[in-house]
Design a protein around this motif. Sequence first.
Motif, PDB file in Angstrom:
ATOM      1  N   ALA A 197       0.830  -1.206   0.000  1.00 23.00           N
ATOM      2  CA  ALA A 197       0.000   0.000   0.000  1.00 23.00           C
ATOM      3  C   ALA A 197       0.864   1.255   0.000  1.00 23.00           C
ATOM      4  N   VAL A 198       1.948   1.250   0.764  1.00 25.10           N
ATOM      5  CA  VAL A 198       2.847   2.408   0.793  1.00 25.10           C
ATOM      6  C   VAL A 198       3.499   2.608  -0.575  1.00 25.10           C
ATOM      7  N   VAL A 199       3.916   1.517  -1.210  1.00 28.39           N
ATOM      8  CA  VAL A 199       4.528   1.629  -2.544  1.00 28.39           C
ATOM      9  C   VAL A 199       3.523   2.201  -3.540  1.00 28.39           C
ATOM     10  N   VAL A 200       2.285   1.744  -3.486  1.00 30.09           N
ATOM     11  CA  VAL A 200       1.263   2.244  -4.408  1.00 30.09           C
ATOM     12  C   VAL A 200       1.000   3.729  -4.165  1.00 30.09           C
ATOM     13  N   VAL A 201       0.891   4.121  -2.909  1.00 32.06           N
ATOM     14  CA  VAL A 201       0.655   5.538  -2.587  1.00 32.06           C
ATOM     15  C   VAL A 201       1.818   6.400  -3.062  1.00 32.06           C
ATOM     16  N   VAL A 202       3.032   5.962  -2.792  1.00 29.90           N
ATOM     17  CA  VAL A 202       4.211   6.735  -3.215  1.00 29.90           C
ATOM     18  C   VAL A 202       4.261   6.829  -4.733  1.00 29.90           C
ATOM     19  N   TYR A 203       3.977   5.722  -5.422  1.00 28.21           N
ATOM     20  CA  TYR A 203       3.987   5.751  -6.882  1.00 28.21           C
ATOM     21  C   TYR A 203       2.935   6.719  -7.420  1.00 28.21           C
ATOM     22  N   LEU A 204       1.724   6.658  -6.876  1.00 31.77           N
ATOM     23  CA  LEU A 204       0.662   7.545  -7.364  1.00 31.77           C
ATOM     24  C   LEU A 204       0.970   9.013  -7.082  1.00 31.77           C
ATOM     25  N   VAL A 205       1.542   9.302  -5.925  1.00 29.65           N
ATOM     26  CA  VAL A 205       1.924  10.683  -5.610  1.00 29.65           C
ATOM     27  C   VAL A 205       3.003  11.164  -6.578  1.00 29.65           C
ATOM     28  N   CYS A 206       4.006  10.327  -6.816  1.00 33.48           N
ATOM     29  CA  CYS A 206       5.081  10.718  -7.739  1.00 33.48           C
ATOM     30  C   CYS A 206       4.561  10.882  -9.163  1.00 33.48           C
ATOM     31  N   ARG A 207       3.678   9.991  -9.585  1.00 33.31           N
ATOM     32  CA  ARG A 207       3.115  10.091 -10.932  1.00 33.31           C
ATOM     33  C   ARG A 207       2.279  11.360 -11.075  1.00 33.31           C
ATOM     34  N   GLY A 208       1.469  11.644 -10.062  1.00 35.01           N
ATOM     35  CA  GLY A 208       0.688  12.867 -10.104  1.00 35.01           C
ATOM     36  C   GLY A 208       1.561  14.111 -10.077  1.00 35.01           C
ATOM     37  N   LEU A 209       2.639  14.045  -9.315  1.00 31.14           N
ATOM     38  CA  LEU A 209       3.544  15.184  -9.242  1.00 31.14           C
ATOM     39  C   LEU A 209       4.240  15.421 -10.575  1.00 31.14           C
ATOM     40  N   VAL A 210       4.696  14.352 -11.225  1.00 30.88           N
ATOM     41  CA  VAL A 210       5.410  14.490 -12.492  1.00 30.88           C
ATOM     42  C   VAL A 210       4.492  15.060 -13.564  1.00 30.88           C
ATOM     43  N   LYS A 211       3.223  14.675 -13.555  1.00 31.21           N
ATOM     44  CA  LYS A 211       2.301  15.113 -14.603  1.00 31.21           C
ATOM     45  C   LYS A 211       1.628  16.454 -14.304  1.00 31.21           C
ATOM     46  N   SER A 212       1.931  17.042 -13.162  1.00 33.14           N
ATOM     47  CA  SER A 212       1.288  18.298 -12.789  1.00 33.14           C
ATOM     48  C   SER A 212       2.131  19.500 -13.229  1.00 33.14           C
ATOM     49  N   ARG A 213       1.605  20.670 -12.935  1.00 30.23           N
ATOM     50  CA  ARG A 213       2.309  21.910 -13.246  1.00 30.23           C
ATOM     51  C   ARG A 213       3.613  21.999 -12.456  1.00 30.23           C
ATOM     52  N   VAL A 214       3.576  21.548 -11.213  1.00 28.29           N
ATOM     53  CA  VAL A 214       4.788  21.550 -10.386  1.00 28.29           C
ATOM     54  C   VAL A 214       5.836  20.618 -10.988  1.00 28.29           C
ATOM     55  N   GLY A 215       5.410  19.484 -11.513  1.00 29.50           N
ATOM     56  CA  GLY A 215       6.342  18.544 -12.135  1.00 29.50           C
ATOM     57  C   GLY A 215       7.025  19.143 -13.343  1.00 29.50           C
ATOM     58  N   ARG A 216       6.267  19.875 -14.146  1.00 30.02           N
ATOM     59  CA  ARG A 216       6.880  20.547 -15.291  1.00 30.02           C
ATOM     60  C   ARG A 216       7.847  21.627 -14.832  1.00 30.02           C
ATOM     61  N   SER A 217       7.519  22.277 -13.718  1.00 28.13           N
ATOM     62  CA  SER A 217       8.429  23.277 -13.152  1.00 28.13           C
ATOM     63  C   SER A 217       9.723  22.629 -12.670  1.00 28.13           C
ATOM     64  N   VAL A 218       9.601  21.475 -12.043  1.00 32.34           N
ATOM     65  CA  VAL A 218      10.787  20.763 -11.557  1.00 32.34           C
ATOM     66  C   VAL A 218      11.663  20.342 -12.726  1.00 32.34           C
ATOM     67  N   VAL A 219      11.050  19.853 -13.798  1.00 29.97           N
ATOM     68  CA  VAL A 219      11.822  19.459 -14.981  1.00 29.97           C
ATOM     69  C   VAL A 219      12.507  20.677 -15.585  1.00 29.97           C
ATOM     70  N   ALA A 220      11.814  21.803 -15.630  1.00 24.24           N
ATOM     71  CA  ALA A 220      12.421  23.019 -16.167  1.00 24.24           C
ATOM     72  C   ALA A 220      13.598  23.473 -15.310  1.00 24.24           C
ATOM     73  N   ILE A 221      13.455  23.388 -13.994  1.00 20.16           N
ATOM     74  CA  ILE A 221      14.554  23.763 -13.095  1.00 20.16           C
ATOM     75  C   ILE A 221      15.720  22.801 -13.269  1.00 20.16           C
ATOM     76  N   ARG A 222      15.417  21.509 -13.414  1.00 19.72           N
ATOM     77  CA  ARG A 222      16.483  20.519 -13.609  1.00 19.72           C
ATOM     78  C   ARG A 222      17.258  20.791 -14.898  1.00 19.72           C
ATOM     79  N   ASP A 223      16.540  21.131 -15.964  1.00 19.86           N
ATOM     80  CA  ASP A 223      17.190  21.336 -17.255  1.00 19.86           C
ATOM     81  C   ASP A 223      18.005  22.628 -17.286  1.00 19.86           C
ATOM     82  N   ASN A 224      17.412  23.727 -16.801  1.00 19.94           N
ATOM     83  CA  ASN A 224      18.126  25.003 -16.839  1.00 19.94           C
ATOM     84  C   ASN A 224      17.474  25.948 -15.832  1.00 19.94           C
ATOM     85  N   GLU A 225      18.169  26.193 -14.731  1.00 19.74           N
ATOM     86  CA  GLU A 225      17.606  27.037 -13.667  1.00 19.74           C
ATOM     87  C   GLU A 225      17.357  28.465 -14.140  1.00 19.74           C
ATOM     88  N   THR A 226      18.290  29.000 -14.885  1.00 14.42           N
ATOM     89  CA  THR A 226      18.155  30.389 -15.333  1.00 14.42           C
ATOM     90  C   THR A 226      16.957  30.556 -16.254  1.00 14.42           C
TER      91      THR A 226
END
Length: 174
Positions: free
Chosen positions: A14-43
Amino acid sequence: PDNKAAFFYWIAVAVVVVVYLVCRGLVKSRVGRSVVAIRDNETAAAVMGINLVATKAFVFGISAGLCALPGCVTAIKTGGVSPEGIQSLTVRGAITFLIVMVIGGAGSLWGPIIGGAAYVFVTDKTGSWADDSAIPGVLRPFFGWAKISPSDGIFALLLILLMFVAPRGLAGMW
Protein backbone atom coordinates in the motif's frame (compact mmCIF):
# COMPACT_ATOMS: atom_id res chain seq x y z
CA PRO A 1 3.77 -15.14 12.53
CA ASP A 2 2.48 -15.81 9.03
CA ASN A 3 -0.43 -13.42 9.50
CA LYS A 4 1.94 -10.72 10.76
CA ALA A 5 4.22 -11.15 7.75
CA ALA A 6 1.27 -10.91 5.38
CA PHE A 7 -0.01 -7.83 7.22
CA PHE A 8 3.32 -6.02 6.91
CA TYR A 9 3.62 -7.12 3.30
CA TRP A 10 0.28 -5.57 2.39
CA ILE A 11 1.09 -2.42 4.36
CA ALA A 12 4.33 -2.12 2.37
CA VAL A 13 2.50 -2.72 -0.91
CA ALA A 14 0.00 0.00 0.00
CA VAL A 15 2.85 2.41 0.79
CA VAL A 16 4.53 1.63 -2.54
CA VAL A 17 1.26 2.24 -4.41
CA VAL A 18 0.66 5.54 -2.59
CA VAL A 19 4.21 6.74 -3.21
CA TYR A 20 3.99 5.75 -6.88
CA LEU A 21 0.66 7.55 -7.36
CA VAL A 22 1.92 10.68 -5.61
CA CYS A 23 5.08 10.72 -7.74
CA ARG A 24 3.12 10.09 -10.93
CA GLY A 25 0.69 12.87 -10.10
CA LEU A 26 3.54 15.18 -9.24
CA VAL A 27 5.41 14.49 -12.49
CA LYS A 28 2.30 15.11 -14.60
CA SER A 29 1.29 18.30 -12.79
CA ARG A 30 2.31 21.91 -13.25
CA VAL A 31 4.79 21.55 -10.39
CA GLY A 32 6.34 18.54 -12.13
CA ARG A 33 6.88 20.55 -15.29
CA SER A 34 8.43 23.28 -13.15
CA VAL A 35 10.79 20.76 -11.56
CA VAL A 36 11.82 19.46 -14.98
CA ALA A 37 12.42 23.02 -16.17
CA ILE A 38 14.55 23.76 -13.10
CA ARG A 39 16.48 20.52 -13.61
CA ASP A 40 17.19 21.34 -17.25
CA ASN A 41 18.13 25.00 -16.84
CA GLU A 42 17.61 27.04 -13.67
CA THR A 43 18.15 30.39 -15.33
CA ALA A 44 15.66 29.72 -18.12
CA ALA A 45 13.11 28.47 -15.57
CA ALA A 46 13.50 31.63 -13.51
CA VAL A 47 13.11 33.78 -16.61
CA MET A 48 9.89 31.90 -17.49
CA GLY A 49 8.46 32.90 -14.12
CA ILE A 50 8.97 29.77 -12.05
CA ASN A 51 9.56 30.52 -8.39
CA LEU A 52 12.76 28.57 -7.79
CA VAL A 53 12.75 28.81 -4.00
CA ALA A 54 9.13 27.76 -3.59
CA THR A 55 9.44 24.89 -6.07
CA LYS A 56 12.64 23.57 -4.48
CA ALA A 57 11.14 23.85 -0.99
CA PHE A 58 8.04 21.97 -2.16
CA VAL A 59 10.12 19.19 -3.71
CA PHE A 60 12.24 18.97 -0.56
CA GLY A 61 9.10 18.62 1.57
CA ILE A 62 7.55 16.01 -0.71
CA SER A 63 10.79 14.00 -0.79
CA ALA A 64 11.08 14.12 3.01
CA GLY A 65 7.49 12.95 3.37
CA LEU A 66 7.91 10.14 0.85
CA CYS A 67 11.11 9.00 2.56
CA ALA A 68 9.36 9.03 5.93
CA LEU A 69 6.68 6.54 4.83
CA PRO A 70 9.01 3.50 4.63
CA GLY A 71 10.46 4.58 7.98
CA CYS A 72 6.95 4.53 9.41
CA VAL A 73 6.40 1.00 8.09
CA THR A 74 9.70 -0.06 9.68
CA ALA A 75 8.66 1.55 12.96
CA ILE A 76 5.34 -0.29 12.88
CA LYS A 77 7.10 -3.58 12.17
CA THR A 78 9.88 -3.27 14.75
CA GLY A 79 7.89 -1.41 17.39
CA GLY A 80 10.36 1.44 17.58
CA VAL A 81 12.83 3.61 15.71
CA SER A 82 16.54 2.98 16.07
CA PRO A 83 19.34 3.43 13.53
CA GLU A 84 21.25 0.47 14.99
CA GLY A 85 18.63 -2.01 13.82
CA ILE A 86 18.66 -0.90 10.19
CA GLN A 87 21.66 -2.14 8.22
CA SER A 88 20.97 0.01 5.17
CA LEU A 89 21.73 3.24 7.06
CA THR A 90 25.40 3.05 6.12
CA VAL A 91 27.50 4.30 3.25
CA ARG A 92 27.36 0.81 1.76
CA GLY A 93 23.57 0.85 2.04
CA ALA A 94 23.36 4.24 0.33
CA ILE A 95 25.58 3.03 -2.51
CA THR A 96 23.44 -0.09 -2.83
CA PHE A 97 20.30 2.05 -3.08
CA LEU A 98 21.91 4.16 -5.82
CA ILE A 99 23.06 1.10 -7.75
CA VAL A 100 19.59 -0.44 -7.51
CA MET A 101 18.02 2.78 -8.78
CA VAL A 102 20.45 3.11 -11.70
CA ILE A 103 20.08 -0.54 -12.70
CA GLY A 104 16.30 -0.23 -12.67
CA GLY A 105 16.33 3.10 -14.49
CA ALA A 106 16.61 6.41 -12.68
CA GLY A 107 14.76 8.37 -15.36
CA SER A 108 11.42 6.61 -14.94
CA LEU A 109 8.97 5.97 -12.15
CA TRP A 110 9.03 2.20 -12.69
CA GLY A 111 12.84 2.01 -12.74
CA PRO A 112 13.49 1.97 -8.98
CA ILE A 113 10.65 -0.52 -8.49
CA ILE A 114 12.12 -2.85 -11.12
CA GLY A 115 15.62 -2.37 -9.70
CA GLY A 116 14.42 -3.12 -6.18
CA ALA A 117 12.62 -6.25 -7.33
CA ALA A 118 15.75 -7.40 -9.19
CA TYR A 119 17.89 -6.74 -6.11
CA VAL A 120 15.57 -8.70 -3.83
CA PHE A 121 15.46 -11.56 -6.36
CA VAL A 122 19.25 -11.75 -6.73
CA THR A 123 19.97 -11.46 -3.00
CA ASP A 124 17.32 -14.09 -2.26
CA LYS A 125 18.71 -16.54 -4.82
CA THR A 126 22.39 -15.99 -3.90
CA GLY A 127 21.99 -15.43 -0.16
CA SER A 128 23.12 -18.96 0.72
CA TRP A 129 26.10 -18.94 -1.65
CA ALA A 130 28.55 -18.20 1.15
CA ASP A 131 28.65 -21.99 1.54
CA ASP A 132 30.48 -23.64 -1.38
CA SER A 133 28.08 -26.57 -1.55
CA ALA A 134 25.11 -24.22 -2.15
CA ILE A 135 26.65 -22.70 -5.29
CA PRO A 136 25.52 -24.37 -8.53
CA GLY A 137 28.31 -26.50 -10.05
CA VAL A 138 28.70 -24.39 -13.20
CA LEU A 139 29.12 -21.17 -11.19
CA ARG A 140 31.32 -22.61 -8.42
CA PRO A 141 34.65 -21.63 -10.09
CA PHE A 142 33.48 -18.01 -10.31
CA PHE A 143 31.97 -17.61 -6.83
CA GLY A 144 33.51 -20.45 -4.79
CA TRP A 145 36.45 -18.36 -3.57
CA ALA A 146 34.25 -15.77 -1.84
CA LYS A 147 33.03 -16.48 1.67
CA ILE A 148 30.17 -13.98 1.42
CA SER A 149 27.09 -13.74 -0.77
CA PRO A 150 28.06 -12.53 -4.27
CA SER A 151 24.94 -10.40 -4.76
CA ASP A 152 26.82 -7.08 -4.52
CA GLY A 153 29.41 -8.28 -7.03
CA ILE A 154 26.69 -9.47 -9.39
CA PHE A 155 25.01 -6.08 -9.16
CA ALA A 156 28.30 -4.27 -9.78
CA LEU A 157 28.87 -6.33 -12.93
CA LEU A 158 25.26 -5.76 -13.99
CA LEU A 159 25.74 -2.02 -13.49
CA ILE A 160 28.84 -2.00 -15.70
CA LEU A 161 27.11 -4.10 -18.36
CA LEU A 162 23.98 -1.93 -18.37
CA MET A 163 26.03 1.25 -18.75
CA PHE A 164 27.08 -0.04 -22.17
CA VAL A 165 23.97 -1.95 -23.25
CA ALA A 166 21.11 0.03 -21.69
CA PRO A 167 22.19 3.39 -20.22
CA ARG A 168 18.61 4.09 -19.08
CA GLY A 169 18.45 0.91 -17.00
CA LEU A 170 16.17 -2.09 -17.20
CA ALA A 171 13.03 0.07 -17.46
CA GLY A 172 14.62 2.05 -20.31
CA MET A 173 15.12 -1.12 -22.34
CA TRP A 174 11.35 -1.23 -22.92
